[in-house]
Design a protein around this motif. Sequence first.
Motif, PDB file in Angstrom:
ATOM      1  N   ALA A 219       1.295 -10.082   1.787  1.00 36.27           N
ATOM      2  CA  ALA A 219       0.307  -9.867   0.734  1.00 36.27           C
ATOM      3  C   ALA A 219      -0.722  -8.850   1.213  1.00 36.27           C
ATOM      4  O   ALA A 219      -1.062  -8.822   2.397  1.00 36.27           O
ATOM      5  CB  ALA A 219      -0.392 -11.173   0.373  1.00 36.27           C
ATOM      6  N   ALA A 220      -1.187  -8.032   0.269  1.00 32.50           N
ATOM      7  CA  ALA A 220      -2.223  -7.048   0.605  1.00 32.50           C
ATOM      8  C   ALA A 220      -3.493  -7.368  -0.177  1.00 32.50           C
ATOM      9  O   ALA A 220      -3.426  -7.795  -1.331  1.00 32.50           O
ATOM     10  CB  ALA A 220      -1.743  -5.638   0.259  1.00 32.50           C
ATOM     11  N   VAL A 221      -4.636  -7.139   0.477  1.00 35.37           N
ATOM     12  CA  VAL A 221      -5.922  -7.285  -0.205  1.00 35.37           C
ATOM     13  C   VAL A 221      -6.408  -5.881  -0.546  1.00 35.37           C
ATOM     14  O   VAL A 221      -6.459  -5.010   0.335  1.00 35.37           O
ATOM     15  CB  VAL A 221      -6.953  -7.998   0.697  1.00 35.37           C
ATOM     16  CG1 VAL A 221      -8.288  -8.144  -0.018  1.00 35.37           C
ATOM     17  CG2 VAL A 221      -6.411  -9.357   1.143  1.00 35.37           C
ATOM     18  N   SER A 222      -6.756  -5.677  -1.808  1.00 37.94           N
ATOM     19  CA  SER A 222      -7.161  -4.324  -2.211  1.00 37.94           C
ATOM     20  C   SER A 222      -8.451  -3.887  -1.517  1.00 37.94           C
ATOM     21  O   SER A 222      -9.448  -4.605  -1.561  1.00 37.94           O
ATOM     22  CB  SER A 222      -7.393  -4.265  -3.724  1.00 37.94           C
ATOM     23  OG  SER A 222      -7.843  -2.959  -4.056  1.00 37.94           O
ATOM     24  N   PRO A 223      -8.435  -2.703  -0.907  1.00 40.68           N
ATOM     25  CA  PRO A 223      -9.679  -2.173  -0.334  1.00 40.68           C
ATOM     26  C   PRO A 223     -10.534  -1.492  -1.415  1.00 40.68           C
ATOM     27  O   PRO A 223     -11.687  -1.148  -1.138  1.00 40.68           O
ATOM     28  CB  PRO A 223      -9.185  -1.152   0.690  1.00 40.68           C
ATOM     29  CG  PRO A 223      -7.894  -0.663   0.118  1.00 40.68           C
ATOM     30  CD  PRO A 223      -7.280  -1.828  -0.619  1.00 40.68           C
ATOM     31  N   LEU A 224      -9.964  -1.304  -2.607  1.00 45.33           N
ATOM     32  CA  LEU A 224     -10.724  -0.689  -3.699  1.00 45.33           C
ATOM     33  C   LEU A 224     -11.179  -1.782  -4.662  1.00 45.33           C
ATOM     34  O   LEU A 224     -10.391  -2.639  -5.060  1.00 45.33           O
ATOM     35  CB  LEU A 224      -9.888   0.348  -4.443  1.00 45.33           C
ATOM     36  CG  LEU A 224      -9.432   1.584  -3.660  1.00 45.33           C
ATOM     37  CD1 LEU A 224      -8.832   2.628  -4.606  1.00 45.33           C
ATOM     38  CD2 LEU A 224     -10.570   2.207  -2.860  1.00 45.33           C
ATOM     39  N   ILE A 225     -12.437  -1.722  -5.008  1.00 45.90           N
ATOM     40  CA  ILE A 225     -13.023  -2.684  -5.961  1.00 45.90           C
ATOM     41  C   ILE A 225     -13.690  -1.865  -7.056  1.00 45.90           C
ATOM     42  O   ILE A 225     -14.562  -1.036  -6.766  1.00 45.90           O
ATOM     43  CB  ILE A 225     -14.064  -3.593  -5.267  1.00 45.90           C
ATOM     44  CG1 ILE A 225     -13.402  -4.393  -4.132  1.00 45.90           C
ATOM     45  CG2 ILE A 225     -14.725  -4.526  -6.282  1.00 45.90           C
ATOM     46  CD1 ILE A 225     -14.360  -5.295  -3.349  1.00 45.90           C
TER      47      ILE A 225
END
Lengths: 310, 310
Positions: A219-225
């Motif tokens: 799983a990846a956590v988005s670095p863009l918010i």
Amino acid sequence: MKVVALAGGVGGAKLAHGLAQILPPPDLTIIVNTADDFEHLGLHISPDLDTVCYSLAGIAHPRTGWGRSRETWHALASLEELGGPGWFRIGDRDLGTHLERTRRLDAGEPLSRVASAFCKAWGVGQRVLPMTDDAVRTIVRTNQGDLAFQEYFVRRHTVPRVEGFRFTGTEAASPAPGVLESIADAAAVIICPSNPWVSIAPILEIPGIRPALEHKRVAAVSPLIGGKAVKGPAAKMYSELGIEPSALAVARHYGGLISGFVLDRVDAKLQPQVSSLGMQVLVTQTLMKSASGRRRLALHVLDFLGSLQP
Amino acid sequence: MKVVALAGGVGGAKLAHGLAQILPPPDLTIIVNTADDFEHLGLHISPDLDTVCYSLAGIAHPRTGWGRSRETWHALASLEELGGPGWFRIGDRDLGTHLERTRRLDAGEPLSRVASAFCKAWGVGQRVLPMTDDAVRTIVRTNQGDLAFQEYFVRRHTVPRVEGFRFTGTEAASPAPGVLESIADAAAVIICPSNPWVSIAPILEIPGIRPALEHKRVAAVSPLIGGKAVKGPAAKMYSELGIEPSALAVARHYGGLISGFVLDRVDAKLQPQVSSLGMQVLVTQTLMKSASGRRRLALHVLDFLGSLQP
């Protein structure tokens, strides 16, 4: 549950610190980008390794995201007084790290063994591995020519327009000892909210690492918010490469590699589009403003990983 | 009167500082021993050059005789925490000097140009020249084997019994640019109260320097007072080499090279024996306890030089 985290600098270090607050130390391995490493003032500097280790050791600067807490700047001031280059900010305590790392590398120790010794000295029980012991370096292709990463990132403040990236040395590089083993042993892999272009991509380019992730829960956590990077040039890079910067762009970036994706609440509206890429989606608060914010995100991500299909 | 001073570390730096309080800057050149230089932690360290320059710049530590004033020790503490070698004490501000020197040497600048740039940055108007730009290193022959100078001096605290000295690299070395010219231009040369065995001897072994001193007015100030060194192992070295340590031994050491010798009042009784070596003798207080003490000795030595026959 044994977990491997792939991490660059600040965002990776924060989530790694959150995971370290939950998992028993033997269950967490952090594989860290070293393509930002460089030689400066005769020193071997490993910015991402240090940021991750300082964070886990509780000696990271509480605000800057790099460097050490309770830092002083006398050596650099003295060097600058003599006309030396001060563009890369090295504090006195940080300098001790670079001097000792360089001394050991010059004596023939591989970087992974140095990192392991440093973690032991700092009381870090988790395993922190450089992605490779070999020299892999990010070159940023820009409208001002090819630039070594720190030249682009620190010296030129990410001003040059990005046209692409190269990672020199990857063909001949091997994963550092423990990297493939820790992935094989892991029940799940987390791609931290680090820059996909220059923090995660080099890790994935080391021969053997990407294939090792296949058939894993990743799983990846988005670095863009909200289309913006919390820190650093990730959004700017997407734009300059002709891609609208968004969490969706990051999910597409990791398509084929991951089965789960973590979106910030701000980006909840992107959930259907990310789902349509064939990924499970977790929507939660991903901004880590404090130690408890890191822990909370880590907890949610671990729960999410438990629910993922490999 | 143009004057050249030959200097090692602490004693040389003190008298150089005294001379600098009297002579106009263009009239004073200090030629400094570099056989104590060494590579440590990847840094090129020039202890005597730094001691002389820090003293002239007014940034020397007021008591230790080496290192800088208002110094901090965070880099070394950080390095030691990681198991690195802390036996050679390098403060943070001092470290800036070594980093910038090493950077410039690695970029191809000769040591003499680096020294000149550093003096300019520190506001030192006098000319401070390394004896040579080439690598000359003191090896101390001892009952525990051959030891690099700093290994003997700092790491082993001068405990091993001295059997002799070698200066590697002297045959191939040349005086640094300006060394022979400044001697030729000088009305007189002062051998500072530095260690004759390991501070002054290497300077005199650089091809061309000793011949340049012939037919010059040369006076030496005894580094031994009452048979003891003010600082450092000079007296111990004389003893271990079977010579009774005294100002007379130093005068004999320099026989054939000097026409004047400066004795401390404590050693006034040695005046007839030193005179019998064919030298003129000045008896004065040579211990420099303060800036005014340095200035007073410098004044007496300059007067004495004026009276000497070449």
